[in-house]
Structure formats: structure tokens, C-alpha cells
Design a protein around this motif. Structure first.
Motif, PDB file in Angstrom:
ATOM      1  N   ARG A 268       0.825  -1.276  -0.273  1.00 39.77           N
ATOM      2  CA  ARG A 268      -0.192  -0.117  -0.025  1.00 39.77           C
ATOM      3  C   ARG A 268       0.496   1.339   0.001  1.00 39.77           C
ATOM      4  NH1 ARG A 268      -5.154   0.398  -1.034  1.00 39.77           N
ATOM      5  NH2 ARG A 268      -5.795   1.330   0.860  1.00 39.77           N
ATOM      6  N   LEU A 269       1.905   1.222   0.621  1.00 35.17           N
ATOM      7  CA  LEU A 269       3.004   2.553   0.807  1.00 35.17           C
ATOM      8  C   LEU A 269       3.248   2.429  -0.691  1.00 35.17           C
ATOM      9  CD1 LEU A 269       5.328   2.162   3.814  1.00 35.17           C
ATOM     10  CD2 LEU A 269       3.410   3.767   3.439  1.00 35.17           C
ATOM     11  N   HIS A 270       3.841   1.554  -1.498  1.00 30.20           N
ATOM     12  CA  HIS A 270       4.312   1.621  -2.949  1.00 30.20           C
ATOM     13  C   HIS A 270       3.109   2.351  -3.813  1.00 30.20           C
ATOM     14  CE1 HIS A 270       7.413  -1.595  -2.186  1.00 30.20           C
ATOM     15  NE2 HIS A 270       7.876  -0.514  -1.692  1.00 30.20           N
ATOM     16  N   ASP A 271       2.058   2.076  -3.399  1.00 25.70           N
ATOM     17  CA  ASP A 271       0.619   2.878  -4.108  1.00 25.70           C
ATOM     18  C   ASP A 271       0.521   4.312  -3.763  1.00 25.70           C
ATOM     19  OD1 ASP A 271       0.255   0.569  -5.638  1.00 25.70           O
ATOM     20  OD2 ASP A 271      -1.154  -0.498  -4.211  1.00 25.70           O
ATOM     21  N   GLY A 272       1.219   4.723  -2.732  1.00 24.71           N
ATOM     22  CA  GLY A 272       1.122   6.062  -2.136  1.00 24.71           C
ATOM     23  C   GLY A 272       0.024   6.121  -0.939  1.00 24.71           C
ATOM     24  N   ILE A 273      -0.201   5.167  -0.228  1.00 24.11           N
ATOM     25  CA  ILE A 273      -1.284   5.135   0.532  1.00 24.11           C
ATOM     26  C   ILE A 273      -0.805   4.467   1.850  1.00 24.11           C
ATOM     27  CG2 ILE A 273      -3.604   4.199   1.291  1.00 24.11           C
ATOM     28  CD1 ILE A 273      -4.097   3.862  -1.661  1.00 24.11           C
ATOM     29  N   TRP A 274      -0.994   5.335   3.094  1.00 31.34           N
ATOM     30  CA  TRP A 274      -0.467   4.914   4.726  1.00 31.34           C
ATOM     31  C   TRP A 274      -1.647   4.262   5.027  1.00 31.34           C
ATOM     32  CZ3 TRP A 274       3.738   5.279   7.521  1.00 31.34           C
ATOM     33  CH2 TRP A 274       3.758   4.894   8.695  1.00 31.34           C
ATOM     34  N   ASP A 275      -1.743   2.919   5.059  1.00 36.75           N
ATOM     35  CA  ASP A 275      -2.986   2.055   5.432  1.00 36.75           C
ATOM     36  C   ASP A 275      -2.891   1.706   7.008  1.00 36.75           C
ATOM     37  OD1 ASP A 275      -4.827   0.000   6.085  1.00 36.75           O
ATOM     38  OD2 ASP A 275      -4.733  -0.569   3.742  1.00 36.75           O
ATOM     39  N   GLU A 276      -3.213   2.402   7.691  1.00 34.10           N
ATOM     40  CA  GLU A 276      -3.148   2.122   9.309  1.00 34.10           C
ATOM     41  C   GLU A 276      -3.555   0.827   9.745  1.00 34.10           C
ATOM     42  OE1 GLU A 276      -1.734   3.345  13.068  1.00 34.10           O
ATOM     43  OE2 GLU A 276      -1.396   4.291  11.036  1.00 34.10           O
ATOM     44  N   ALA A 277      -4.535   0.408   9.032  1.00 33.71           N
ATOM     45  CA  ALA A 277      -5.180  -0.987   9.489  1.00 33.71           C
ATOM     46  C   ALA A 277      -4.043  -2.199   9.054  1.00 33.71           C
ATOM     47  CB  ALA A 277      -6.541  -1.279   8.897  1.00 33.71           C
ATOM     48  N   ALA A 278      -3.404  -1.819   7.897  1.00 28.06           N
ATOM     49  CA  ALA A 278      -2.598  -2.816   7.287  1.00 28.06           C
ATOM     50  C   ALA A 278      -1.300  -2.613   8.497  1.00 28.06           C
ATOM     51  CB  ALA A 278      -2.230  -2.482   5.862  1.00 28.06           C
ATOM     52  N   LEU A 279      -0.897  -1.605   8.556  1.00 28.13           N
ATOM     53  CA  LEU A 279       0.370  -1.423   9.516  1.00 28.13           C
ATOM     54  C   LEU A 279       0.152  -1.942  11.003  1.00 28.13           C
ATOM     55  CD1 LEU A 279       2.979  -0.142  10.636  1.00 28.13           C
ATOM     56  CD2 LEU A 279       1.463   1.818  11.363  1.00 28.13           C
ATOM     57  N   GLN A 280      -1.114  -1.930  11.527  1.00 29.25           N
ATOM     58  CA  GLN A 280      -1.348  -2.620  12.647  1.00 29.25           C
ATOM     59  C   GLN A 280      -1.372  -4.290  12.632  1.00 29.25           C
ATOM     60  OE1 GLN A 280      -1.350  -0.962  15.516  1.00 29.25           O
ATOM     61  NE2 GLN A 280      -1.050   0.720  14.316  1.00 29.25           N
ATOM     62  N   ARG A 281      -1.827  -4.540  11.419  1.00 32.32           N
ATOM     63  CA  ARG A 281      -1.794  -6.107  11.086  1.00 32.32           C
ATOM     64  C   ARG A 281      -0.005  -6.571  10.897  1.00 32.32           C
ATOM     65  NH1 ARG A 281      -5.622  -5.212   7.198  1.00 32.32           N
ATOM     66  NH2 ARG A 281      -3.974  -5.666   5.399  1.00 32.32           N
ATOM     67  N   LEU A 282       0.589  -5.813  10.329  1.00 30.26           N
ATOM     68  CA  LEU A 282       1.952  -6.141  10.332  1.00 30.26           C
ATOM     69  C   LEU A 282       2.689  -6.068  11.607  1.00 30.26           C
ATOM     70  CD1 LEU A 282       4.558  -6.698   8.722  1.00 30.26           C
ATOM     71  CD2 LEU A 282       4.786  -4.144   8.335  1.00 30.26           C
ATOM     72  N   LEU A 283       2.534  -5.231  12.292  1.00 27.01           N
ATOM     73  CA  LEU A 283       3.139  -4.917  13.856  1.00 27.01           C
ATOM     74  C   LEU A 283       2.635  -6.001  14.801  1.00 27.01           C
ATOM     75  CD1 LEU A 283       2.583  -0.942  14.414  1.00 27.01           C
ATOM     76  CD2 LEU A 283       4.779  -2.170  13.884  1.00 27.01           C
ATOM     77  N   ALA A 284       1.333  -6.344  14.711  1.00 26.26           N
ATOM     78  CA  ALA A 284       1.009  -7.536  15.432  1.00 26.26           C
ATOM     79  C   ALA A 284       1.667  -9.017  14.792  1.00 26.26           C
ATOM     80  CB  ALA A 284      -0.406  -7.716  15.255  1.00 26.26           C
ATOM     81  N   ALA A 285       1.901  -9.075  13.658  1.00 23.48           N
ATOM     82  CA  ALA A 285       2.580 -10.181  13.202  1.00 23.48           C
ATOM     83  C   ALA A 285       4.207 -10.120  13.583  1.00 23.48           C
ATOM     84  CB  ALA A 285       2.477 -10.226  11.666  1.00 23.48           C
ATOM     85  N   GLN A 286       4.734  -9.073  13.544  1.00 19.33           N
ATOM     86  CA  GLN A 286       6.053  -8.761  13.919  1.00 19.33           C
ATOM     87  C   GLN A 286       6.323  -9.084  15.512  1.00 19.33           C
ATOM     88  OE1 GLN A 286       7.129  -4.838  12.909  1.00 19.33           O
ATOM     89  NE2 GLN A 286       8.224  -5.279  11.015  1.00 19.33           N
ATOM     90  N   ARG A 287       5.392  -8.571  16.334  1.00 19.60           N
ATOM     91  CA  ARG A 287       5.322  -8.887  17.583  1.00 19.60           C
ATOM     92  C   ARG A 287       5.219 -10.222  17.851  1.00 19.60           C
ATOM     93  NH1 ARG A 287       1.841  -5.499  18.493  1.00 19.60           N
ATOM     94  NH2 ARG A 287       3.080  -3.498  18.842  1.00 19.60           N
ATOM     95  N   GLU A 288       4.398 -10.945  17.344  1.00 19.20           N
ATOM     96  CA  GLU A 288       3.833 -12.392  17.545  1.00 19.20           C
ATOM     97  C   GLU A 288       5.320 -13.162  17.084  1.00 19.20           C
ATOM     98  OE1 GLU A 288       1.453 -15.479  18.786  1.00 19.20           O
ATOM     99  OE2 GLU A 288       1.263 -13.363  19.090  1.00 19.20           O
ATOM    100  N   TYR A 289       6.013 -12.995  16.248  1.00 27.16           N
ATOM    101  CA  TYR A 289       7.254 -13.583  15.789  1.00 27.16           C
ATOM    102  C   TYR A 289       8.275 -13.410  17.032  1.00 27.16           C
ATOM    103  CZ  TYR A 289      11.731 -14.882  13.884  1.00 27.16           C
ATOM    104  OH  TYR A 289      12.860 -15.413  13.689  1.00 27.16           O
ATOM    105  N   LEU A 290       8.446 -12.260  17.360  1.00 28.31           N
ATOM    106  CA  LEU A 290       9.306 -11.900  18.381  1.00 28.31           C
ATOM    107  C   LEU A 290       9.115 -12.539  19.721  1.00 28.31           C
ATOM    108  CD1 LEU A 290      10.096  -8.085  17.554  1.00 28.31           C
ATOM    109  CD2 LEU A 290      11.595  -9.827  17.263  1.00 28.31           C
ATOM    110  N   THR A 291       7.772 -12.746  20.046  1.00 26.28           N
ATOM    111  CA  THR A 291       7.332 -13.129  21.572  1.00 26.28           C
ATOM    112  C   THR A 291       7.994 -14.724  21.677  1.00 26.28           C
ATOM    113  OG1 THR A 291       5.434 -11.628  21.393  1.00 26.28           O
ATOM    114  CG2 THR A 291       5.535 -13.609  23.014  1.00 26.28           C
ATOM    115  N   PRO A 292       7.721 -15.597  20.809  1.00 26.60           N
ATOM    116  CA  PRO A 292       8.136 -17.012  21.247  1.00 26.60           C
ATOM    117  C   PRO A 292       9.672 -17.093  21.439  1.00 26.60           C
ATOM    118  CG  PRO A 292       6.711 -17.140  19.366  1.00 26.60           C
ATOM    119  CD  PRO A 292       7.281 -15.653  19.475  1.00 26.60           C
TER     120      PRO A 292
END
Length: 248
Positions: free
Chosen positions: A31-55
Motif C-alpha cells: 500500500r505504501l508503494h501505491d502512495g497510501i498509508w494504510d493504518e489497518a495494514a500497519l497494525q496487522r504487520l506490527l501484530a505479526a512482527q510482535r508475535e514472531y518476536l514473542t516466542p
């Protein structure tokens, strides 16, 4: 209903979920490459990153595509915010860049994480053992990045852009990449150097109070060199070549 419950109860591989979110069509980077800051997509990505870092995970090394999943969103978000006019730059954009930075910091410079014996044995068997020559190249780069007369310490502590020291550091980083090749695993301490210099050096040297003694083109080329080195390490040579061909 029983089938759904059983499916939902199954654990999802954090790495697979992270990479799926990174490369998904409605994903944050796309979405960034399309020139759009997608807050919902950002939060999904942050949640996936946090989930990876937790175990429990190996604190000394990680896979190249995992590094890409933390480095690339951080870089693309910074680039997007830098291109947005101040009047359009809102708190969400600045906050998102900080959140992505925090996640990348956790991966590249974070606290050691212990593995149980079984997980440790599985990880060590999957990751390559460095040869004596590769260890020497790795240590030479780490030593150069921490040297008292090195580029980074002089830049940060003395506000001095030492071109000779910069060349030594870049040469050491190139030597590490050559020794690393296309290996799927990255050493955390070495990856930390590439991640750190790619964002810190442009930020620090672009500050209005930083004394610049060279033409703007000199610094722009140096920033590009650090970016290209990070691409080569975190994404790989094939992707880098493809990107260069697309922009040629």
C-alpha cells in the motif's frame, strides 16, 4: 462447529504469518508503494512482527527473509514520511515509523532470548557453521564498526564525516556480504551493523546542525551505498538487480 474450533485452536507458525502479511496484496508495504498509508495494514504487520518476536527464538541468528520482514517496512515507512509534505504529515505516520523502528530494534539489537534444548538443537542444525575465513571477515567488520577512530564513533561523538573511515567501513561490509553469499541465515550482530548504519547515518548527517564539508552529492552517494548494502544483505542480490533494472 467442532471442525472450526479444532482449526482455530491450532497454533499458527509466527514466521509464516509474518511473511504472509509482508507480501500480501493489501499489505502495508504494498500500500505504501501505491502512495497510501494504510493504518489497518500497519497494525496487522506490527501484530505479526510482535508475535514472531514473542516466542523463544535464537538470539544469535535469524533467517534472511525474517530480517527483510523487519527492515523493509521500517525503511519504506521512513521513505514515505520523508516524501510527504509537512502539512500532510500526521501523528499516525510519525507514530507508525517509531513503532516499526521499535520492532526492528527488538530484532536486530534486542535482548537475548533463550531456547530450550530441543529448539536450540533444531536451529543450530539448520543454520550454517561459519568457516574460519568467514568468522575472520565477520569480526573485521564488527571491529571496524566499533573502532575508536572508525566512521560511526567519529560521526556520532565528534560530528565528523571521515571519508577514509567511511570507505573502510563500507569495504568491510562488502567483504562480509561476499563471504555471506546467498546463505539463508544471518548473524544478528553483523545484521545489526547493516540495519543501524542504513537509518542512523542519513538521519544524523542530515540534521541541520551537522557540519557538512562536502557537496550534497557526496553524502547522497554515501547514503545510497549504505542502502544498497542493506538491500544486498536483507533482500539478496537477485532482488537488488531486479530493482536496479526496473529503475534504469
Amino acid at each position: 462447529m467442532a471442525f472450526l474450533s479444532e482449526a482455530n485452536s491450532e497454533s499458527v507458525d509466527p514466521k509464516r504469518a509474518l511473511l504472509s502479511e509482508l507480501f500480501s496484496e493489501p499489505g502495508f508495504v504494498v500500500r505504501l508503494h501505491d502512495g497510501i498509508w494504510d493504518e489497518a495494514a500497519l497494525q496487522r504487520l506490527l501484530a505479526a512482527q510482535r508475535e514472531y518476536l514473542t516466542p523463544p527464538r535464537d538470539a544469535a541468528r535469524f533467517e534472511r527473509d525474517v530480517a527483510q520482514a523487519f527492515w523493509l517496512p521500517h525503511r519504506e515507512a521512513r521513505r514515505y514520511c520523508a516524501q510527504v509534505t509537512p502539512s500532510r504529515l500526521d501523528d499516525a505516520c510519525e507514530r507508525g515509523c517509531e513503532q516499526l523502528h521499535d520492532m526492528a530494534y527488538w530484532l536486530f539489537m534486542g535482548e537475548p532470548v533463550s531456547l530450550d534444548d530441543a529448539a536450540s538443537a533444531q536451529t543450530l542444525s539448520a543454520s550454517p557453521v561459519l568457516s574460519a575465513d568467514e568468522l575472520q571477515v565477520r569480526q573485521a567488520m564488527l571491529d571496524e564498526s566499533l573502532a575508536e577512530d572508525g566512521f560511526l564513533l567519529r560521526l556520532r561523538c565528534e560530528l565528523e564525516w571521515d571519508s577514509e573511515a567511511f570507505t573502510r567501513l563500507v569495504d568491510a561490509m562488502r567483504g562480509y556480504i561476499a563471504a555471506q553469499g546467498e546463505a539463508g541465515w544471518l548473524d544478528r550482530e553483523a545484521a545489526e551493523v547493516f540495519w543501524y548504519v542504513e537509518w542512523f547515518v542519513p538521519q544524523w548527517a542530515s540534521h541541520p546542525n551537522f557540519p557538512r564539508k562536502f557537496a550534497p552529492e557526496h553524502y547522497a552517494q554515501a547514503f545510497d551505498d549504505l542502502r544498497d548494502l542493506a538491500i544486498l544483505l536483507f533482500v539478496g542480490n537477485d532482488s537488488h538487480v531486479a530493482r536496479q533494472e526496473q529503475t534504469a
